[in-house]
Design an enzyme around this catalytic site. Structure first.
Site, short mmCIF file in Angstrom:
data_model
loop_
_atom_site.label_atom_id
_atom_site.label_comp_id
_atom_site.label_asym_id
_atom_site.label_seq_id
_atom_site.Cartn_x
_atom_site.Cartn_y
_atom_site.Cartn_z
N HIS A 67 0.73 -1.43 0.03
CA HIS A 67 0.10 -0.02 -0.05
C HIS A 67 0.85 1.25 0.11
O HIS A 67 0.45 2.18 -0.60
CB HIS A 67 -0.89 0.11 1.10
CG HIS A 67 -2.00 -0.95 1.03
ND1 HIS A 67 -2.24 -2.29 1.64
CD2 HIS A 67 -3.15 -1.13 0.25
CE1 HIS A 67 -3.13 -3.11 1.30
NE2 HIS A 67 -3.67 -2.25 0.27
N GLU A 92 -9.86 -3.09 1.50
CA GLU A 92 -9.44 -3.24 2.80
C GLU A 92 -9.34 -1.77 3.63
O GLU A 92 -9.41 -1.80 4.92
CB GLU A 92 -8.01 -3.77 3.08
CG GLU A 92 -8.02 -5.02 2.23
CD GLU A 92 -7.45 -4.75 0.82
OE1 GLU A 92 -7.64 -3.76 0.14
OE2 GLU A 92 -6.28 -5.36 0.62
N ASP A 112 -15.69 1.45 -4.42
CA ASP A 112 -15.37 0.26 -4.51
C ASP A 112 -16.94 -0.40 -4.97
O ASP A 112 -17.70 -0.02 -4.28
CB ASP A 112 -15.04 -0.25 -3.59
CG ASP A 112 -14.51 -1.84 -3.59
OD1 ASP A 112 -15.22 -2.89 -4.09
OD2 ASP A 112 -13.32 -2.27 -3.25
N ASP A 144 -19.88 1.36 -9.12
CA ASP A 144 -18.99 1.01 -10.35
C ASP A 144 -18.18 2.34 -10.34
O ASP A 144 -18.60 3.55 -11.03
CB ASP A 144 -19.85 0.65 -11.55
CG ASP A 144 -18.85 0.80 -12.68
OD1 ASP A 144 -18.77 1.47 -13.62
OD2 ASP A 144 -18.15 -0.57 -12.97
N ALA A 145 -16.84 2.18 -10.60
CA ALA A 145 -15.94 3.38 -10.53
C ALA A 145 -15.88 4.10 -11.97
O ALA A 145 -15.94 5.43 -12.01
CB ALA A 145 -14.49 2.68 -10.41
N ASP A 162 -6.68 0.42 -7.52
CA ASP A 162 -6.26 -0.68 -6.54
C ASP A 162 -7.31 -1.76 -6.84
O ASP A 162 -8.32 -1.87 -5.85
CB ASP A 162 -6.14 -0.20 -5.14
CG ASP A 162 -5.68 -1.47 -4.13
OD1 ASP A 162 -5.17 -2.18 -4.73
OD2 ASP A 162 -5.94 -1.10 -2.90
N PRO A 171 -15.35 -8.19 -11.61
CA PRO A 171 -15.95 -6.87 -11.74
C PRO A 171 -15.13 -5.75 -12.35
O PRO A 171 -15.39 -4.82 -12.60
CB PRO A 171 -16.31 -6.57 -10.26
CG PRO A 171 -15.03 -7.30 -9.70
CD PRO A 171 -14.76 -8.41 -10.17
#
Length: 306
Positions: A67, A92, A112, A144-145, A162, A171
């Site tokens: 990260h 996360e 996300d 949905d991004a 990420d 997805p």
């Protein structure tokens, strides 16, 4: 030597012919969401791990390597102190956590698609998010991004991607294309930067990394690949920084250390000037593979992994 019969084992394939094993103490939670299969397990060597569709995403013991490598090269490449950031994926909450280490940031959005995974991580992986979801600067959206970026007119100083790998029924397939990266570029401020995880950089498995690198060069004026070794993955891992202005490969050790001191609140455990210089110094076989790659990933021809 350990006794393999004394453990339950999780086997993760890295290629059709290779893989590695982790001894499992217990399964914390397992579920099937609308989008993917999720497991949170406690391993003997790395503590808790998040596994999506059979692939380890991060582990409690060494997630700071992944990260910090994902976030800080981009945040330090923003032309001026970053004030806004967007995480695409990042279930996360650890990617969001790293972004929030910058006091200059007043808004940090995380998008996300799988809200169920995010909720499971909130509940079972506090060691990773460390309260990032409760930070008043954070805004978490379960959608949905690509649709979010198409709809919003907001601009961000930093965007990080990420995501899980683009599996055929996963997805994320349409978030690894030239058209999507063009949309990302348009949502960055004039001095903005983006980073992304870009898969393995091990010998013989460079096609994903080099195809993404080639695709991003169609979109951004400055593109630089870098890598680090993530122990729980059992393989070196690639990342790519793409910027509108600052060239990350021209930031020397002293410059990176100065920027960290000026911009980041608290110490970093992995990233500093020396790490930066090492990560961006790719070995010859990777540089050669990048130079020879001709494939550009598009909506019409997405990159699907086995």
């Amino acid at each position: 030597m350990i006794n393999p019969q004394g453990y339950k084992w999780f086997f993760e394939t890295t290629t059709p012919a290779e893989g590695h094993m982790h001894a499992i103490k217990r399964t914390v939670v397992e579920a099937r969401t609308k989008f993917q299969h999720v497991e949170i397990m406690e391993t003997t060597s790395y503590g808790k791990v998040l596994v999506l569709d059979g692939r380890i995403q991060s582990s409690q013991a060494d997630e700071f390597i992944y990260h910090e490598a994902l976030v800080h090269p981009g945040m330090l490449a923003v032309d001026g102190p970053p004030r806004s950031g967007l995480v695409i994926g990042g279930g996360e909450g650890a990617t969001l956590r790293e972004m929030l280490k910058y006091p200059s940031v007043t808004r940090a959005v995380m998008v996300d698609i799988d809200g169920e995974v995010v909720e499971l991580c909130k509940r079972h992986l506090p060691e990773m998010h460390r309260g990032a979801f409760e930070d008043p600067r954070a805004e978490v959206r379960a959608e949905d991004a690509r649709a979010y970026l198409e709809r919003t007119s907001d601009r961000f100083d930093f965007i990080t991607i990420d995501l899980v790998e683009p599996l055929e029924e996963g997805p994320a397939c349409m978030l690894f294309t030239r058209e999507f990266y063009t949309l990302v570029r348009e949502r960055l401020t004039p001095g903005g930067a983006m980073t992304m995880q870009a898969g393995m950089t091990k010998l013989g498995e460079l096609a994903f990394f080099t195809s993404l690198h080639r695709t991003l060069r169609e979109v951004f004026p400055v593109v630089a690949g870098y890598q680090t070794f993530v122990s729980c993955f059992g393989t070196p891992w690639g990342f790519i920084a793409a910027t509108k202005r600052v060239d990350t490969t021209r930031q020397d050790v002293a410059a990176v250390d100065t920027l960290v001191a000026e911009r980041v609140r608290g110490p970093l455990d992995y990233w500093d000037g020396q790490t930066h210089a090492h990560a961006f110094s790719l070995p010859r076989f990777i540089r050669k593979a990048i130079a020879q790659q001709t494939r550009v990933v598009t909506d019409a021809q997405p990159l699907i992994m086995a």
